[in-house]
Structure formats: structure tokens, C-alpha cells
Write a protein that holds these residues in place. Structure first.
Motif, PDB file in Angstrom:
ATOM      1  N   ALA A   9      -4.509  -0.166   6.658  1.00  7.42           N
ATOM      2  CA  ALA A   9      -5.636   0.650   7.686  1.00  7.42           C
ATOM      3  C   ALA A   9      -6.681  -0.868   7.926  1.00  7.42           C
ATOM      4  O   ALA A   9      -6.812  -1.360   8.866  1.00  7.42           O
ATOM      5  CB  ALA A   9      -6.456   1.726   7.797  1.00  7.42           C
ATOM      6  N   VAL A  29      -2.737   3.399   3.170  1.00  4.71           N
ATOM      7  CA  VAL A  29      -2.358   2.932   4.575  1.00  4.71           C
ATOM      8  C   VAL A  29      -3.405   1.386   4.939  1.00  4.71           C
ATOM      9  O   VAL A  29      -4.625   2.138   3.632  1.00  4.71           O
ATOM     10  CB  VAL A  29      -2.826   3.782   5.037  1.00  4.71           C
ATOM     11  CG1 VAL A  29      -3.065   3.758   6.792  1.00  4.71           C
ATOM     12  CG2 VAL A  29      -2.435   5.287   5.730  1.00  4.71           C
ATOM     13  N   SER A  72      -7.819   8.739   0.561  1.00  9.57           N
ATOM     14  CA  SER A  72      -7.298   8.505  -0.192  1.00  9.57           C
ATOM     15  C   SER A  72      -6.928   7.989  -1.606  1.00  9.57           C
ATOM     16  O   SER A  72      -6.066   8.505  -2.757  1.00  9.57           O
ATOM     17  CB  SER A  72      -5.931   6.949   0.940  1.00  9.57           C
ATOM     18  OG  SER A  72      -5.585   7.249   2.218  1.00  9.57           O
ATOM     19  N   GLU A  78       0.698  -1.193  -0.110  1.00 10.86           N
ATOM     20  CA  GLU A  78       0.045  -0.403  -0.282  1.00 10.86           C
ATOM     21  C   GLU A  78       1.112   1.448  -0.252  1.00 10.86           C
ATOM     22  O   GLU A  78       0.204   1.969  -0.831  1.00 10.86           O
ATOM     23  CB  GLU A  78      -1.294  -0.068   1.469  1.00 10.86           C
ATOM     24  CG  GLU A  78      -2.218  -0.638   1.132  1.00 10.86           C
ATOM     25  CD  GLU A  78      -1.890  -2.080   1.252  1.00 10.86           C
ATOM     26  OE1 GLU A  78      -2.655  -3.776   1.440  1.00 10.86           O
ATOM     27  OE2 GLU A  78      -0.897  -2.720   1.957  1.00 10.86           O
ATOM     28  N   ALA A  79       2.160   1.404   0.541  1.00 17.57           N
ATOM     29  CA  ALA A  79       2.898   2.033   0.955  1.00 17.57           C
ATOM     30  C   ALA A  79       3.674   2.703  -0.236  1.00 17.57           C
ATOM     31  O   ALA A  79       3.703   4.185  -0.627  1.00 17.57           O
ATOM     32  CB  ALA A  79       3.993   2.302   1.523  1.00 17.57           C
TER      33      ALA A  79
END
Length: 263
Positions: A152, A150, A243, A144-145
Motif C-alpha cells: 500500500a 499489501v 498485516s 508482498e503478496a
């Protein structure tokens, strides 16, 4: 609509890229979209929900074992979700959280047999299972980064397996974790050439247990001990939506798809 129970030994057609077969006390759930690297879109998440609920309703079924066809177990969130509207983001995010929670807290023992590569949300799918049996060529990577996202939604399940520090490092650095390291970190419970042998040992142990309800009670105790902060699912959903609405994230995903690095 509540899914019907499946006759033991029968194959159940599902409305998505998931195959379900009930074999005695074991439900076999298999991701069958290798051409898409078994990415998680709305149809796949719903099909997994349906398969799991069906297995739970089947008399005598005590375990659900998740596997996948092809060299990639699961590549995580389908990039097409990024180009969808906000309502679809929210729906997929909510259903994904519910699926991970069902795997972790449902009455069946859940296990993942991982023989290939797992990335992104696929790592969360594996982490939510009670047991992870990895082959020698399995690998895990939170990507994801690299997209500006993120993880989450999956982080609570990953943290429960690896611990806070290791899960944070995996999410921050997006480093590939090979099968040996996965075993050392607790991401995999066993690592070996024949993970199906671990499945057989699990089923044997379940057959020896005189009262099936004890497994569900054990999982409930574990769930109470873990705990999830109140409001966290909503926070994770909002973070995902924010995001995915970022033009930088959308441009990054589009570029990687054009390069063939995303399905």
C-alpha cells in the motif's frame, strides 16, 4: 537536527548503511549493505532521509542519484521489522512514506541507477524517483503478496509510473519484470548497457537550464496533477500494521528466513 551542507567533492559519513558523495551538481547516494541485500530497516530509511536533505542544502546541487552495491539493489522491508512491536512498524511505515514523497516532490531531480534485482519496497524506492536508468540485468518484483502483505505504501508511486492496471497486476501476481519489460511498462525510463551515460545526459541537461528553480516548479505541477487521496498515508500505515500483526504473515516470514530466502 538539520543536516549541514556537504562541501562539493567530499564524502559525508552517515549513521547508517548509506554512502553520500557530492560531485558538483550531483549527489551520489549509495546503499552499501549488500550482505543484507540492502534491505530497508529504520536505520537505512533515516540515512536516506539525511542524505537527501543534505544534498538539498548543498549549494549548486541539482540532482540526487541513488544506486546500490552488490547484485541486489534493494530487497525491500527488512524482515526484522515484522518481529518488532507495533510502534516500530508505525515509525518505519511513516518514515518510508515521507522518504518516497521527498524523492518524488523535493526540489532536486532524483534518479535511480538500477543494475541488479529490486524487490518489495525497493521497487517503491525506485518508482518514487523522477527517472530510472536500468542496466540489462535489472529486474523488478513486488513480493508482498507472497508474504500476505499489501504494497500500500509504494502503490501510489508505482501507479504513477506504470498506470493503474499494470501496477495492480504486478502487485497481484508478484511476477518478475525484467529490464526490457520494465522499459515497456514505464517502470524504467531507459534500459541500456551503460546507465551512467544516462546520468551524464541528465546532468548536461540540468547545466543547460538557466534557472534551477524551474525543476522544482515542474515537479510541483506534476504532483498537483497526480494528487493523493486525503488520508491515504494513514490508511496505508494501518494496513501495514494490521498485516504485520497477523500470525500467518509472521509465520510465513519466519519460514522464508529459515530457508534463507529472506535476509
Amino acid at each position: 537536527m538539520v543536516p549541514p551542507a556537504v562541501t562539493p567533492g567530499a564524502r559525508d559519513p552517515l549513521p547508517g548503511p548509506v554512502d553520500l558523495r557530492i560531485e558538483g551538481a550531483c549527489a551520489r547516494l549509495r546503499l552499501i549493505a549488500p550482505e543484507r541485500r540492502n534491505a530497508l530497516d529504520a536505520a537505512t530509511v533515516e540515512a536516506l532521509h539525511t542524505a537527501l536533505r543534505t544534498a538539498e542544502r548543498t549549494p549548486g546541487c541539482r540532482a540526487a542519484v541513488l544506486s546500490a552495491s552488490g547484485p541486489v539493489f534493494c530487497s525491500g522491508l527488512d524482515p526484522a521489522v515484522v518481529t518488532a512491536d507495533a510502534a516500530q512498524w508505525a515509525t518505519v511505515g511513516d518514515r518510508m512514506w515521507e522518504l518516497l514523497t521527498a524523492l518524488a516532490t523535493g526540489p532536486l531531480v532524483t534518479a535511480a541507477v538500477v543494475t541488479g534485482r529490486v524487490t518489495g519496497g525497493g521497487v517503491g524506492l525506485v518508482s518514487a524517483c523522477d527517472l530510472v536508468f536500468a542496466g540489462p540485468y535489472a529486474s523488478f518484483r513486488l513480493t508482498e503478496a507472497l508474504l500476505g502483505l499489501v504494497p500500500a505504501t509504494v502503490l501510489p508511486f508505482l501507479t504513477a509510473r506504470m498506470g493503474e492496471r499494470a501496477a495492480f497486476r504486478a502487485a497481484l501476481l508478484a511476477e518478475e519484470i525484467d529490464s526490457t519489460a520494465a522499459g515497456e511498462l514505464g517502470l524504467a525510463d531507459t534500459v541500456g548497457d551503460l546507465p551512467e551515460q544516462d546520468v551524464r545526459r541528465l546532468l548536461l541537461a540540468l547545466r543547460r537550464a538557466p534557472r534551477p528553480g524551474a525543476v522544482a516548479e515542474l515537479k510541483r505541477c506534476r504532483d498537483l496533477l497526480r494528487g493523493t487521496p486525503e488520508g491515504y498515508p494513514g490508511y496505508a500505515r494501518g494496513l501495514l500494521a494490521d498485516s504485520l500483526a497477523d500470525p500467518l504473515v509472521r509465520a510465513r516470514v519466519a519460514a522464508l528466513r529459515e530457508e534463507g530466502l529472506l535476509p
